[in-house]
Design a protein around this motif. Structure first.
Motif, PDB file in Angstrom:
ATOM      1  N   LYS A  34      25.762 -82.122   9.266  1.00 59.59           N
ATOM      2  CA  LYS A  34      25.970 -81.731  10.524  1.00 59.59           C
ATOM      3  C   LYS A  34      26.715 -82.667  11.133  1.00 59.59           C
ATOM      4  CE  LYS A  34      21.595 -79.047  10.624  1.00 59.59           C
ATOM      5  NZ  LYS A  34      20.148 -78.944  11.194  1.00 59.59           N
ATOM      6  N   VAL A  35      27.407 -82.325  11.934  1.00 63.85           N
ATOM      7  CA  VAL A  35      28.365 -83.249  12.807  1.00 63.85           C
ATOM      8  C   VAL A  35      27.970 -82.972  14.225  1.00 63.85           C
ATOM      9  CG1 VAL A  35      30.798 -83.817  13.610  1.00 63.85           C
ATOM     10  CG2 VAL A  35      30.498 -82.702  11.535  1.00 63.85           C
ATOM     11  N   GLU A  36      27.405 -84.107  14.933  1.00 65.11           N
ATOM     12  CA  GLU A  36      27.001 -84.168  16.084  1.00 65.11           C
ATOM     13  C   GLU A  36      27.891 -84.733  17.224  1.00 65.11           C
ATOM     14  OE1 GLU A  36      23.081 -85.598  16.453  1.00 65.11           O
ATOM     15  OE2 GLU A  36      22.485 -84.421  14.307  1.00 65.11           O
ATOM     16  N   PHE A  37      28.075 -84.227  18.225  1.00 67.23           N
ATOM     17  CA  PHE A  37      28.775 -84.675  19.246  1.00 67.23           C
ATOM     18  C   PHE A  37      28.059 -84.709  20.438  1.00 67.23           C
ATOM     19  CE2 PHE A  37      31.767 -82.437  16.696  1.00 67.23           C
ATOM     20  CZ  PHE A  37      32.859 -83.264  16.608  1.00 67.23           C
ATOM     21  N   ASP A  38      28.283 -85.758  21.497  1.00 67.93           N
ATOM     22  CA  ASP A  38      27.503 -85.459  22.822  1.00 67.93           C
ATOM     23  C   ASP A  38      28.560 -84.822  23.673  1.00 67.93           C
ATOM     24  OD1 ASP A  38      28.607 -88.872  23.695  1.00 67.93           O
ATOM     25  OD2 ASP A  38      29.810 -87.035  23.772  1.00 67.93           O
ATOM     26  N   SER A  39      27.699 -84.143  24.692  1.00 68.79           N
ATOM     27  CA  SER A  39      28.254 -83.017  25.414  1.00 68.79           C
ATOM     28  C   SER A  39      29.330 -83.898  26.173  1.00 68.79           C
ATOM     29  CB  SER A  39      27.145 -82.656  26.583  1.00 68.79           C
ATOM     30  OG  SER A  39      26.915 -83.786  27.393  1.00 68.79           O
ATOM     31  N   TYR A  40      29.454 -85.142  26.532  1.00 66.94           N
ATOM     32  CA  TYR A  40      30.808 -85.782  27.567  1.00 66.94           C
ATOM     33  C   TYR A  40      31.863 -85.568  26.277  1.00 66.94           C
ATOM     34  CZ  TYR A  40      33.667 -88.942  29.411  1.00 66.94           C
ATOM     35  OH  TYR A  40      34.818 -89.520  30.196  1.00 66.94           O
ATOM     36  N   TYR A  41      32.031 -85.846  24.818  1.00 67.94           N
ATOM     37  CA  TYR A  41      32.894 -85.983  24.307  1.00 67.94           C
ATOM     38  C   TYR A  41      33.497 -84.462  24.328  1.00 67.94           C
ATOM     39  CZ  TYR A  41      35.689 -86.411  19.947  1.00 67.94           C
ATOM     40  OH  TYR A  41      36.573 -86.482  18.899  1.00 67.94           O
ATOM     41  N   LEU A  42      32.641 -83.542  23.915  1.00 65.87           N
ATOM     42  CA  LEU A  42      33.230 -82.052  24.035  1.00 65.87           C
ATOM     43  C   LEU A  42      33.926 -81.669  25.354  1.00 65.87           C
ATOM     44  CD1 LEU A  42      30.325 -80.488  21.893  1.00 65.87           C
ATOM     45  CD2 LEU A  42      32.597 -80.999  21.149  1.00 65.87           C
ATOM     46  N   GLY A  43      33.574 -82.490  26.451  1.00 69.60           N
ATOM     47  CA  GLY A  43      34.200 -82.017  27.724  1.00 69.60           C
ATOM     48  C   GLY A  43      33.471 -81.069  28.528  1.00 69.60           C
ATOM     49  N   LYS A  44      32.132 -80.901  27.948  1.00 70.91           N
ATOM     50  CA  LYS A  44      31.388 -80.043  28.813  1.00 70.91           C
ATOM     51  C   LYS A  44      30.715 -80.730  30.010  1.00 70.91           C
ATOM     52  CE  LYS A  44      29.137 -77.569  24.748  1.00 70.91           C
ATOM     53  NZ  LYS A  44      28.278 -77.442  23.974  1.00 70.91           N
ATOM     54  N   ASP A  46      28.336 -80.012  33.829  1.00 73.14           N
ATOM     55  CA  ASP A  46      27.141 -79.128  34.599  1.00 73.14           C
ATOM     56  C   ASP A  46      27.788 -78.393  35.455  1.00 73.14           C
ATOM     57  OD1 ASP A  46      24.752 -80.557  33.343  1.00 73.14           O
ATOM     58  OD2 ASP A  46      25.030 -82.015  34.899  1.00 73.14           O
ATOM     59  N   PHE A  47      29.204 -78.176  35.452  1.00 74.58           N
ATOM     60  CA  PHE A  47      30.063 -77.284  36.291  1.00 74.58           C
ATOM     61  C   PHE A  47      30.286 -76.165  35.814  1.00 74.58           C
ATOM     62  CE2 PHE A  47      30.804 -81.856  37.649  1.00 74.58           C
ATOM     63  CZ  PHE A  47      29.995 -81.640  38.783  1.00 74.58           C
ATOM     64  N   PRO A  48      30.237 -74.934  36.194  1.00 72.72           N
ATOM     65  CA  PRO A  48      30.631 -73.749  35.526  1.00 72.72           C
ATOM     66  C   PRO A  48      32.177 -73.655  35.919  1.00 72.72           C
ATOM     67  CG  PRO A  48      29.676 -73.151  37.782  1.00 72.72           C
ATOM     68  CD  PRO A  48      29.321 -74.659  37.441  1.00 72.72           C
ATOM     69  N   LYS A  94      22.001 -81.314  34.966  1.00 74.00           N
ATOM     70  CA  LYS A  94      21.227 -82.779  34.982  1.00 74.00           C
ATOM     71  C   LYS A  94      21.249 -83.471  36.298  1.00 74.00           C
ATOM     72  CE  LYS A  94      23.148 -83.003  30.172  1.00 74.00           C
ATOM     73  NZ  LYS A  94      24.674 -83.164  30.052  1.00 74.00           N
ATOM     74  N   TYR A  95      21.890 -82.793  37.085  1.00 70.16           N
ATOM     75  CA  TYR A  95      21.659 -83.542  38.287  1.00 70.16           C
ATOM     76  C   TYR A  95      20.234 -83.336  38.949  1.00 70.16           C
ATOM     77  CZ  TYR A  95      26.911 -84.031  39.008  1.00 70.16           C
ATOM     78  OH  TYR A  95      27.948 -84.816  38.907  1.00 70.16           O
ATOM     79  N   LEU A 105      31.289 -81.176  42.252  1.00 68.07           N
ATOM     80  CA  LEU A 105      31.570 -79.745  41.675  1.00 68.07           C
ATOM     81  C   LEU A 105      32.884 -79.496  42.687  1.00 68.07           C
ATOM     82  CD1 LEU A 105      31.680 -76.915  40.479  1.00 68.07           C
ATOM     83  CD2 LEU A 105      30.176 -76.255  42.327  1.00 68.07           C
ATOM     84  N   SER A 106      32.905 -79.743  43.746  1.00 64.04           N
ATOM     85  CA  SER A 106      34.441 -79.833  44.634  1.00 64.04           C
ATOM     86  C   SER A 106      35.429 -80.452  44.158  1.00 64.04           C
ATOM     87  CB  SER A 106      33.926 -79.974  46.052  1.00 64.04           C
ATOM     88  OG  SER A 106      32.926 -78.944  46.649  1.00 64.04           O
ATOM     89  N   ASP A 107      34.953 -81.684  43.916  1.00 62.05           N
ATOM     90  CA  ASP A 107      36.003 -82.759  43.052  1.00 62.05           C
ATOM     91  C   ASP A 107      36.476 -82.238  41.832  1.00 62.05           C
ATOM     92  OD1 ASP A 107      35.871 -84.166  45.483  1.00 62.05           O
ATOM     93  OD2 ASP A 107      34.715 -85.657  44.618  1.00 62.05           O
ATOM     94  N   TYR A 108      35.707 -81.863  41.123  1.00 60.41           N
ATOM     95  CA  TYR A 108      35.837 -81.375  39.563  1.00 60.41           C
ATOM     96  C   TYR A 108      36.914 -80.079  39.582  1.00 60.41           C
ATOM     97  CZ  TYR A 108      35.035 -79.524  34.824  1.00 60.41           C
ATOM     98  OH  TYR A 108      35.082 -79.314  33.562  1.00 60.41           O
ATOM     99  N   TRP A 109      36.685 -79.032  40.498  1.00 61.18           N
ATOM    100  CA  TRP A 109      37.319 -77.858  40.823  1.00 61.18           C
ATOM    101  C   TRP A 109      38.583 -78.282  41.390  1.00 61.18           C
ATOM    102  CZ3 TRP A 109      34.103 -73.096  41.918  1.00 61.18           C
ATOM    103  CH2 TRP A 109      33.116 -72.691  40.932  1.00 61.18           C
ATOM    104  N   LYS A 110      38.858 -79.456  42.024  1.00 59.45           N
ATOM    105  CA  LYS A 110      39.946 -79.734  42.869  1.00 59.45           C
ATOM    106  C   LYS A 110      40.288 -78.749  44.106  1.00 59.45           C
ATOM    107  CE  LYS A 110      41.914 -82.331  39.125  1.00 59.45           C
ATOM    108  NZ  LYS A 110      40.922 -82.968  38.900  1.00 59.45           N
TER     109      LYS A 110
END
Length: 181
Positions: A34-44, A46-48, A94-95, A105-110
């Motif tokens: 099993k290869v485990e990645f944390d969510s940050y590494y995968l680029g995931k 909390d924003f749709p 997680k917020y 979210l606004s910043d992330y979506w630009k």
């Protein structure tokens, strides 16, 4: 001369064929590691992912209402270049702070043009009973926190309390646009 060339080529081919090894196909491992990645590494996050002007992840608006809201926003952007996004969400991941989520979210979506920072995002959660108007840095010089709070408390929230989500957002958009000149 041609016979010698053919013999050399033939000998070369025979020599290479006899030296070839047969490669066996291995069966796949039924228990791969099993290869485990944390969510940050995968680029995931909390924003749709943004869908357009209206991002109704909570399924509050009918398709017709989404079209009407989109047309209001498109027309305004065409005239002014100011950008607006409406987002409905069930969860902030997680917020723990809805307002922080809305700003991030606004910043992330630009939302807003890069060189103008002229964006505005309305984030609404029926499930969490929260709403926030998030403005870009340049937008907040015109649509101050006081103006946004007044529009929320006087125009949008009374409609939301009656369960009239579309009316609340439409009235709020109209009022924000009126003040954003």
């Amino acid at each position: 001369m041609r016979k010698i060339a053919r013999l050399i080529i033939f000998g070369f081919l025979i020599f290479n064929v006899t030296n070839c090894k047969t490669v066996e196909k291995k069966k796949p491992n039924p228990n791969p590691p099993k290869v485990e990645f944390d969510s940050y590494y995968l680029g995931k996050s909390d924003f749709p992912e943004p869908k357009g002007f209206i991002n109704d992840y909570e399924l509050i608006f009918t398709p017709e209402e989404q079209v009407k809201l989109t047309n209001i926003i498109k027309e305004f952007e065409k005239k002014t270049s100011n950008q607006i996004a409406v987002v409905t969400i069930k969860s902030i991941g997680k917020y723990t702070d809805f307002d922080k989520y809305a700003v991030d979210l606004s910043d992330y979506w630009k939302i807003g043009q890069y060189n103008k920072d002229n964006g505005l995002t309305i984030i609404l959660s029926k499930t969490l009973k929260k709403i926030r108007i998030s403005t870009g840095n340049q937008t907040e010089h015109i649509l101050t926190d006081e103006i946004c709070m007044k529009i929320l408390s006087d125009k949008i929230i009374p409609e939301l309390k009656k369960g009239e989500y579309y009316n609340g957002i439409e009235i709020g958009l109209t009022e924000l646009i009126k003040n954003w000149k």
